[in-house]
Design a protein around this motif. Sequence first.
Motif, PDB file in Angstrom:
ATOM      1  N   PRO A 239       0.809  -1.214   0.000  1.00  0.00           N
ATOM      2  CA  PRO A 239       0.000   0.000   0.000  1.00  0.00           C
ATOM      3  C   PRO A 239       0.849   1.274   0.000  1.00  0.00           C
ATOM      4  O   PRO A 239       0.472   2.267  -0.611  1.00  0.00           O
ATOM      5  CB  PRO A 239      -0.809  -0.121   1.299  1.00  0.00           C
ATOM      6  CG  PRO A 239      -0.922  -1.595   1.542  1.00  0.00           C
ATOM      7  CD  PRO A 239       0.366  -2.186   1.027  1.00  0.00           C
ATOM      8  N   GLN A 240       1.997   1.244   0.632  1.00  0.00           N
ATOM      9  CA  GLN A 240       2.840   2.441   0.716  1.00  0.00           C
ATOM     10  C   GLN A 240       3.358   2.874  -0.649  1.00  0.00           C
ATOM     11  O   GLN A 240       3.771   4.013  -0.828  1.00  0.00           O
ATOM     12  CB  GLN A 240       4.032   2.202   1.650  1.00  0.00           C
ATOM     13  CG  GLN A 240       3.683   1.997   3.114  1.00  0.00           C
ATOM     14  CD  GLN A 240       3.078   0.631   3.403  1.00  0.00           C
ATOM     15  OE1 GLN A 240       3.133  -0.281   2.588  1.00  0.00           O
ATOM     16  NE2 GLN A 240       2.456   0.501   4.565  1.00  0.00           N
ATOM     17  N   ALA A 241       3.363   1.972  -1.615  1.00  0.00           N
ATOM     18  CA  ALA A 241       3.867   2.313  -2.952  1.00  0.00           C
ATOM     19  C   ALA A 241       2.716   2.569  -3.923  1.00  0.00           C
ATOM     20  O   ALA A 241       2.916   2.601  -5.136  1.00  0.00           O
ATOM     21  CB  ALA A 241       4.758   1.192  -3.469  1.00  0.00           C
ATOM     22  N   GLY A 242       1.532   2.753  -3.365  1.00  0.00           N
ATOM     23  CA  GLY A 242       0.330   2.808  -4.200  1.00  0.00           C
ATOM     24  C   GLY A 242       0.313   3.891  -5.255  1.00  0.00           C
ATOM     25  O   GLY A 242      -0.286   3.716  -6.321  1.00  0.00           O
ATOM     26  N   ASP A 243       0.941   5.027  -4.989  1.00  0.00           N
ATOM     27  CA  ASP A 243       0.869   6.116  -5.976  1.00  0.00           C
ATOM     28  C   ASP A 243       1.662   5.762  -7.229  1.00  0.00           C
ATOM     29  O   ASP A 243       1.174   5.902  -8.347  1.00  0.00           O
ATOM     30  CB  ASP A 243       1.300   7.472  -5.397  1.00  0.00           C
ATOM     31  CG  ASP A 243       2.474   7.369  -4.439  1.00  0.00           C
ATOM     32  OD1 ASP A 243       2.902   6.236  -4.131  1.00  0.00           O
ATOM     33  OD2 ASP A 243       2.957   8.415  -3.995  1.00  0.00           O
ATOM     34  N   THR A 255      -5.126  -2.934 -13.547  1.00  0.00           N
ATOM     35  CA  THR A 255      -5.715  -2.557 -12.268  1.00  0.00           C
ATOM     36  C   THR A 255      -4.671  -2.719 -11.179  1.00  0.00           C
ATOM     37  O   THR A 255      -3.729  -3.496 -11.304  1.00  0.00           O
ATOM     38  CB  THR A 255      -6.934  -3.437 -11.917  1.00  0.00           C
ATOM     39  OG1 THR A 255      -6.538  -4.809 -11.889  1.00  0.00           O
ATOM     40  CG2 THR A 255      -8.041  -3.257 -12.929  1.00  0.00           C
ATOM     41  N   THR A 256      -4.874  -1.947 -10.094  1.00  0.00           N
ATOM     42  CA  THR A 256      -3.947  -2.039  -8.966  1.00  0.00           C
ATOM     43  C   THR A 256      -4.543  -2.921  -7.884  1.00  0.00           C
ATOM     44  O   THR A 256      -5.751  -2.968  -7.688  1.00  0.00           O
ATOM     45  CB  THR A 256      -3.674  -0.660  -8.346  1.00  0.00           C
ATOM     46  OG1 THR A 256      -4.931  -0.043  -8.030  1.00  0.00           O
ATOM     47  CG2 THR A 256      -2.894   0.223  -9.287  1.00  0.00           C
ATOM     48  N   GLN A 258      -3.368  -3.081  -4.014  1.00  0.00           N
ATOM     49  CA  GLN A 258      -2.416  -2.706  -2.958  1.00  0.00           C
ATOM     50  C   GLN A 258      -2.416  -3.819  -1.919  1.00  0.00           C
ATOM     51  O   GLN A 258      -3.397  -4.014  -1.217  1.00  0.00           O
ATOM     52  CB  GLN A 258      -2.816  -1.370  -2.340  1.00  0.00           C
ATOM     53  CG  GLN A 258      -2.754  -0.227  -3.348  1.00  0.00           C
ATOM     54  CD  GLN A 258      -2.969   1.137  -2.719  1.00  0.00           C
ATOM     55  OE1 GLN A 258      -2.585   2.145  -3.287  1.00  0.00           O
ATOM     56  NE2 GLN A 258      -3.580   1.200  -1.551  1.00  0.00           N
ATOM     57  N   LEU A 259      -1.324  -4.518  -1.847  1.00  0.00           N
ATOM     58  CA  LEU A 259      -1.308  -5.725  -1.035  1.00  0.00           C
ATOM     59  C   LEU A 259       0.117  -6.005  -0.587  1.00  0.00           C
ATOM     60  O   LEU A 259       1.048  -5.993  -1.385  1.00  0.00           O
ATOM     61  CB  LEU A 259      -1.831  -6.897  -1.887  1.00  0.00           C
ATOM     62  CG  LEU A 259      -1.713  -8.297  -1.291  1.00  0.00           C
ATOM     63  CD1 LEU A 259      -2.708  -8.458  -0.156  1.00  0.00           C
ATOM     64  CD2 LEU A 259      -1.959  -9.338  -2.364  1.00  0.00           C
ATOM     65  N   ASP A 260       0.262  -6.264   0.685  1.00  0.00           N
ATOM     66  CA  ASP A 260       1.539  -6.730   1.210  1.00  0.00           C
ATOM     67  C   ASP A 260       1.580  -8.237   0.990  1.00  0.00           C
ATOM     68  O   ASP A 260       0.784  -8.972   1.563  1.00  0.00           O
ATOM     69  CB  ASP A 260       1.615  -6.375   2.705  1.00  0.00           C
ATOM     70  CG  ASP A 260       2.951  -6.760   3.307  1.00  0.00           C
ATOM     71  OD1 ASP A 260       3.648  -7.593   2.700  1.00  0.00           O
ATOM     72  OD2 ASP A 260       3.281  -6.229   4.375  1.00  0.00           O
ATOM     73  N   ARG A 263       1.222 -11.038   3.601  1.00  0.00           N
ATOM     74  CA  ARG A 263      -0.040 -11.379   4.289  1.00  0.00           C
ATOM     75  C   ARG A 263      -0.376 -12.848   4.068  1.00  0.00           C
ATOM     76  O   ARG A 263      -0.178 -13.381   2.983  1.00  0.00           O
ATOM     77  CB  ARG A 263      -1.183 -10.509   3.758  1.00  0.00           C
ATOM     78  CG  ARG A 263      -1.234  -9.141   4.380  1.00  0.00           C
ATOM     79  CD  ARG A 263      -2.321  -8.305   3.756  1.00  0.00           C
ATOM     80  NE  ARG A 263      -3.664  -8.868   3.944  1.00  0.00           N
ATOM     81  CZ  ARG A 263      -4.779  -8.233   3.596  1.00  0.00           C
ATOM     82  NH1 ARG A 263      -4.695  -7.040   3.052  1.00  0.00           N
ATOM     83  NH2 ARG A 263      -5.949  -8.787   3.792  1.00  0.00           N
ATOM     84  N   GLY A 276     -12.189 -12.129 -10.034  1.00  0.00           N
ATOM     85  CA  GLY A 276     -13.383 -11.286  -9.904  1.00  0.00           C
ATOM     86  C   GLY A 276     -13.409 -10.150 -10.910  1.00  0.00           C
ATOM     87  O   GLY A 276     -14.461  -9.821 -11.454  1.00  0.00           O
TER      88      GLY A 276
ATOM     89  N   ALA C  56      -6.921   3.559 -11.532  1.00  0.00           N
ATOM     90  CA  ALA C  56      -5.991   2.430 -11.506  1.00  0.00           C
ATOM     91  C   ALA C  56      -6.605   1.237 -10.785  1.00  0.00           C
ATOM     92  O   ALA C  56      -6.469   0.099 -11.213  1.00  0.00           O
ATOM     93  CB  ALA C  56      -4.686   2.837 -10.837  1.00  0.00           C
ATOM     94  N   PRO C 234      -1.412   6.290  -1.679  1.00  0.00           N
ATOM     95  CA  PRO C 234      -0.510   7.279  -1.071  1.00  0.00           C
ATOM     96  C   PRO C 234      -0.289   8.493  -1.981  1.00  0.00           C
ATOM     97  O   PRO C 234      -0.543   8.434  -3.187  1.00  0.00           O
ATOM     98  CB  PRO C 234       0.798   6.511  -0.900  1.00  0.00           C
ATOM     99  CG  PRO C 234       0.432   5.078  -0.960  1.00  0.00           C
ATOM    100  CD  PRO C 234      -0.770   4.982  -1.841  1.00  0.00           C
TER     101      PRO C 234
END
Lengths: 445, 291, 442
Positions: A239-243, A255-256, A258-260, A263, A276, C56, C234
């Motif tokens: 998630p921290q790299a989402g941008d 599509t993105t 955001q997932l570590d 997990r 999906g 996105a 972010p």
Amino acid sequence: MADNYLKLVNTGFTKDLAKSLGLPRPSILRRYRPGQPLVPGPVVVLGAGAAAHELTETLLGWGLDVRRHAGGSEKLGALILALDAVEAPADLSAVALETGAALRSLLPGGRVVSISRPAVPTDAPARSAARHGVTGMVRSLGREMRGGATANGILLAEGIGADAPSATAALHFLLSGRSAYVDGQFLTVDSPRGELPVDWDQPLAGKVAVVTGAARGIGAAIARTLHRDGATIVAVDVPQAGDALAQVANDVRGTTLQLDVTREDAGTMIMDHALGRHGRLDIVIHNAGITRDKLLANMDAARWDSVIAVNLESQLRMNEAFLAADLPGLRIVSLASTSGIAGNRGQTNYAASKAGVIGMVAATAPAMAAREGGINAVAPGFIETEMTARIPVATRTVGRMLMPSLMQGGQPLDVAEAIGFLASDAAGGINGQTLRVCGQSLVGA
Amino acid sequence: MSRRDVRLDAVPALPRLYAEALANQVRTKLTGSSGALVLPEVEHSVDGVRADVPRLEAYQQLVGDTVRPTLPSVFVHGTVFPVAMSVLAARDFPLPLLGMVHLSNQVEHLRPIGVDEALDVRAWADKLRDHHAGTAVDVVCEASVGGEVVWVGTSTYLAKGIWAGQRPERRRDRPEFVAPVQTGAWRLGAGAGREYAAVLGDYNPIHLGALPAKALGMKRQIAHGMFLAGKALAQTAPREGGYHWDIVFEAPVLLPATVSFGVATTDRLRSFEGWNATSGRRHFHGAVRPL
Amino acid sequence: MAAQASPAQASTSGTTGLRPAVVIGGNRIPFARSNGKYSTASNQEMLTAALDGLVARFGLQGQRMGAVAAGAVLKHSKDFNLVRESVLGTALSPTTPAYDVQMACATGMEAIGSLANKIRLGQIESGIGGGVDTTSDAPIAVSEGLRAVLLELSRARTLQQRLGALSKFRPKDLTPNAPGTGEPRTGMSMGDHQAVTTAAWGITRQAQDELALASHRNLAAAYDRHFFDDLITPFRGVSKDTNLRADSTLEKLGTLKPAFGRNLGEKATMTAGNSTPLTDGASAVLLGSEDYAREHDLPMLANFVDFEAGAVDFVNGEEGLLMAPAYAVPRLLARNGLTLQDFDFYEIHEAFAGTVLSTLAAWEDPDFCRDKLGLENALGSIDRGRLNVNGSSLAAGHPFAATGGRIVATLAKMLHEKGSGRGLVSVCAAGGQGVVAILEAR
């Protein structure tokens, strides 16, 4: 991040200067562009095995100008060495010497590709010696090539013909600009599986590919390359790299997610998203990885454990989930590293994880094959990324230039091309392997 | 009782009236002739007074009222009041205009008044009476349109320290002020008096700056009472129909100031108060009731 | 009123016969305290980032959406077409129409609600609603005096006229006007208004601090369980709301001095801890028809069932500035045949802790409900365990126009996770307004 040295020694008066000073002159590599010819000139098929005939047919089928002998002053695009029938060391001689005579005719960006059979323990010693000898010859040839030309080989397992889909695809890959930074390497085809693409410029058409660590560097290049080859991309990163991730996804119309990936439910999350939102999951690229370099004497648990958790354990866990879901024809490609092969000072943790990937891939292969899929790894060498750009200029220039046969670092694209090939259905007969993309670096040779 | 009509050509300018009043006061002081405290039987009048539109808009913006082509009640006051001042500044008026304290207003705003309506204005003084602090007097202004009275305003002033007869007992202390629920806060700058004067022409020195105010015995310049009334009415006055409103001034608003303001509505009566949250003193209170 | 026979089972369709408008998902950038991490980010940049993250997440690249509706409360004059300009900078098709909405802190709710209506009417298949605000990169205007001089100067044709215009210039006119949070008609800050309401309802300091603490804890817990992984992208190196204080305690909150309603003396209970700080940020919510969602293989988190706006006369002291939702909710409930207790989640925007608690107190008060709302009985209490369960504005911050998008996306996801039930949204706004809405799980 342009390699200024590369430009200097290949253009203008500085080219001549570098020449007269005897400076190493790395070449600008022939990289793939959609629509470009597969090879820069005529292809010569050398050798007399069954493969020679099959290969010629394949090459003619691609509309190439194929010769059975080199000669004259004509410039050549590639040399194919059909060595599948060697039974004793003496059988190497003719092809080797003919190859040597033709080398000067090879165009910049030319290719040498050998086709042979792997030595196996059941072989008679002389046959095993001959077969193994091929690898030494080709690898050394790689070191002698100039002008960004490369030498690689295809190993056909017993019972696999040179016209097997994956043998054909491997040949296509090694001849093409997609393998620009692959040098001195062997790809083993051990199954007749695999399906050649309708369009060689769109080998991933209709596929849904998940790329982890896709926000930047090699991962972003993988996403862009797979998209270029026709795949729909699910771009995964923390998630921290989402941008940055969103930017990549928007560039490739994917599509993105955001997932570590560490997990517990990462595999399920990925499948839920892909199935999906895109109705299928064909390809997973385990690219997410971290480094926490420290000499082992100074290593702490956080550094060690996090690298193992992200680079290796997460992949094991996700693969289990994918296997449990019985996704038909799933192809997985993992990122290993030449550090995992050769070791690297300060990277005991990283090398453990990357060597672990190589082991994981080999051991997972049968289960994947049972589901009509496959799993392989790519081990990059010195790749020009944001990370390596931080290495001091002098160290970087020397490092990227002197070590590999190609005298330069690779581009993220080069790694992505190899991954794209291994992820394609055409590579269905290649399973459990680790392909180095290192410009034939001395490291781990 | 019929009053003699002093017909004016136009609404007089307030600065000139202040100057005349000053001259009268100086003369009275010099001659020592205070005379009896008797109101003259006069009314001053001007016909055909029209609102100045740019001035109306400036006023509406200044007090935070909606800009629209009907006249706010305090703007009517500002327009017609110089006629009343003419009564107060005249030589026959028995109290000194300058220094008089504005105590309260009561206004019948009988119907909406259009900006293009010509107002016939009459003004007179009435009900001279004793007050514990001096002598109080009502100044009544009446505006009519074609014979229909549309606006009647009564302003009560106090001439401090002047009594016609016995000085009345000081009124018992007011109950302690308890601040109501606050609904507004007015931040008034040091120049608020000058801004109001620039719009409605009331250049009484006590509003303009610290120095002239001090010269007249104030600590600092104070806000115009009608400016405070105008701000209160901008919020509380009905948009349609006629209404009655009144305001009583208590502690003056020394500028600059933040005036705490509170409105409360019970049935049709909308009451408001303004006070100083720091000192706890009330500046004014009043109410608006639709007719 | 047959519809009221079994409101718990009844499909809560406020206006029957229309197709559902579905909340597909949302995205926001982390909210950042004013003059902090986003101090140089413009509204357009932040809104573009929020939209691009949404594009996105849902693969909307190159799509022509039915409409994008959003807005900002504090806007530069150059941003007259803020949303359209932002859309042009995103990966959406440049043929996507866009418009600006402004309803103070309810901007996001109004934008989303109006898009939902268009979808329900069949006018559009898809839409993105949201909002953005910055109090860091806020517009600063020249003073009225200087503005008047400059305008007159631009109209002047002769030298004499120009000199005349210039002669009106005063040095004090050079002082610029920064936007305040004061209500234009009352001159009181929003906090001072709420302080009056808070005191009137007898809301204690303790109760407000407890609500603030719960907000921080709930938000932190939601982050910890990855709840926001698919709701936030972010921005500028920030991946979590910077106002969040996961380690806050009642003791720490208790040390803060009153920041609003200081005139109230003893009764002043509102501090920086139980009030939202000025915040920068942006949010966006993707809405669509069921057909649109199915056609594009997109998730359907919740139906945006209905919404209602309210307004109160705070200028004349009839009601507290931020109490409009207290009036709008009963109207919305009546139209949908529901009671206040028919909800699984309550998202009451925490402009101030006092706002939430005053609203709840009003609904519990029979006199208020009878005299002000015209109801026979009080609306009653809510289960506080269902209130702002993943945190709200006290912890996340409140970039005015962006709050509606944050709430709708959060609530839709909560409802979808639960798999059933309804959620009530209540957002108060400057100008004595508010927008409330009902969402239903899918």
